[in-house]
Design a protein around this motif. Sequence first.
Motif, PDB file in Angstrom:
ATOM      1  N   LEU A  86      44.189 -48.836  39.464  1.00  0.00           N
ATOM      2  CA  LEU A  86      44.272 -49.904  40.459  1.00  0.00           C
ATOM      3  C   LEU A  86      44.078 -49.293  41.847  1.00  0.00           C
ATOM      4  O   LEU A  86      45.027 -48.875  42.501  1.00  0.00           O
ATOM      5  N   ASP A  87      42.837 -49.261  42.277  1.00  0.00           N
ATOM      6  CA  ASP A  87      42.500 -48.573  43.536  1.00  0.00           C
ATOM      7  C   ASP A  87      42.935 -49.394  44.748  1.00  0.00           C
ATOM      8  O   ASP A  87      43.134 -50.612  44.672  1.00  0.00           O
ATOM      9  N   GLN A  88      43.048 -48.708  45.872  1.00  0.00           N
ATOM     10  CA  GLN A  88      43.541 -49.335  47.093  1.00  0.00           C
ATOM     11  C   GLN A  88      42.634 -50.458  47.591  1.00  0.00           C
ATOM     12  O   GLN A  88      43.114 -51.481  48.083  1.00  0.00           O
ATOM     13  N   GLU A  89      41.330 -50.289  47.470  1.00  0.00           N
ATOM     14  CA  GLU A  89      40.407 -51.334  47.930  1.00  0.00           C
ATOM     15  C   GLU A  89      40.613 -52.629  47.149  1.00  0.00           C
ATOM     16  O   GLU A  89      40.686 -53.715  47.727  1.00  0.00           O
ATOM     17  N   THR A  90      40.731 -52.518  45.827  1.00  0.00           N
ATOM     18  CA  THR A  90      40.958 -53.692  44.986  1.00  0.00           C
ATOM     19  C   THR A  90      42.278 -54.363  45.336  1.00  0.00           C
ATOM     20  O   THR A  90      42.362 -55.593  45.443  1.00  0.00           O
ATOM     21  N   LEU A  91      43.321 -53.567  45.535  1.00  0.00           N
ATOM     22  CA  LEU A  91      44.638 -54.123  45.841  1.00  0.00           C
ATOM     23  C   LEU A  91      44.666 -54.778  47.226  1.00  0.00           C
ATOM     24  O   LEU A  91      45.324 -55.804  47.415  1.00  0.00           O
ATOM     25  N   ILE A  96      44.968 -59.933  50.266  1.00  0.00           N
ATOM     26  CA  ILE A  96      44.450 -60.926  51.210  1.00  0.00           C
ATOM     27  C   ILE A  96      44.194 -62.258  50.504  1.00  0.00           C
ATOM     28  O   ILE A  96      44.547 -63.335  51.001  1.00  0.00           O
ATOM     29  N   GLU A  97      43.595 -62.174  49.314  1.00  0.00           N
ATOM     30  CA  GLU A  97      43.220 -63.392  48.579  1.00  0.00           C
ATOM     31  C   GLU A  97      44.431 -64.198  48.134  1.00  0.00           C
ATOM     32  O   GLU A  97      44.439 -65.433  48.212  1.00  0.00           O
ATOM     33  N   TYR A  98      45.484 -63.497  47.674  1.00  0.00           N
ATOM     34  CA  TYR A  98      46.630 -64.188  47.095  1.00  0.00           C
ATOM     35  C   TYR A  98      47.880 -64.166  47.980  1.00  0.00           C
ATOM     36  O   TYR A  98      48.903 -64.744  47.611  1.00  0.00           O
ATOM     37  N   LYS A 145      38.679 -57.808  35.236  1.00  0.00           N
ATOM     38  CA  LYS A 145      39.759 -57.244  34.430  1.00  0.00           C
ATOM     39  C   LYS A 145      40.812 -56.552  35.310  1.00  0.00           C
ATOM     40  O   LYS A 145      42.009 -56.597  34.993  1.00  0.00           O
ATOM     41  N   LEU A 146      40.401 -55.927  36.391  1.00  0.00           N
ATOM     42  CA  LEU A 146      41.367 -55.318  37.305  1.00  0.00           C
ATOM     43  C   LEU A 146      42.239 -56.390  37.946  1.00  0.00           C
ATOM     44  O   LEU A 146      43.460 -56.228  38.062  1.00  0.00           O
ATOM     45  N   LYS A 147      41.620 -57.484  38.347  1.00  0.00           N
ATOM     46  CA  LYS A 147      42.385 -58.587  38.931  1.00  0.00           C
ATOM     47  C   LYS A 147      43.349 -59.172  37.906  1.00  0.00           C
ATOM     48  O   LYS A 147      44.513 -59.473  38.220  1.00  0.00           O
TER      49      LYS A 147
END
Length: 268
Positions: A86-91, A96-98, A145-147
Amino acid sequence: MITLAETKPPSKIVYSCYYTRSREGEQFISEHVFSYQIAGTLTMTDGLKDYVFKEGDFRFSRRNHLVKFFKQPPENGEFKSLSIYLDQETLRKFSIEYGYKAEAHQETDAILELKPHALYKSFMDSLLPYLQENQAVNENLQAIKLKEAILIILQANPELRHILFDFSEPGKLDLESFMNKNFHFNVELKRFAYLTGRSLATFKRDFEKIFHVSPSRWLLQKRLQEAYYLIKEKGKAPSEVYLELGFEDLSHFSFAFKKMYGLAPSKV
């Protein structure tokens, strides 16, 4: 020995599977990792605590930690594990989105054992058909899948939001205490610098003020002193000791040991 100290996986979804042979090494955990132990046993240590994971166990590894590991396949079987990075960019994008954010920085163990949960198992099982056939998980599916993994973790363990969405970097730590705890990890000086909240130049300057010797020389002397103690007082074999103390190979360890003590480690 498998050394993963300065590497990142090419994919954010990693399936590990191999036969009979045990493996050991060390790793700098650069991103949070959500993992499932499918078969075999994984033993991890962060220098303070040992963690043991067996078939069916789930774990969460926190970023910015150093660990040593030992992977042991089951008798007449294969070691199998599945890990989601779970990389920092994805998190950050998810945050922001949620609208998720960490309310405060939390200090916990480097590795957290997660209680079994039906959502965890169904999620991991959904990935296996792609990975067991050596198919690469395409970029778009991987992002989905990461989300999904993040949503499932938050559903099962909502308190982990304080870790997942804590984007702060390591603060300035007590250098002497940190180095005495972590000297046996074979990582580059820049990694030690980062983990103590310093630039490489500041790390070297602070280090020499405290220890009155360069970091490289201190690390070598410290590891050799510990090796001498383990061999002489604990009866350990040189072939065990060099791996524990961060030497890359036995010949380098033996040469440095003999240079410092005037005799080969096998003669102690």
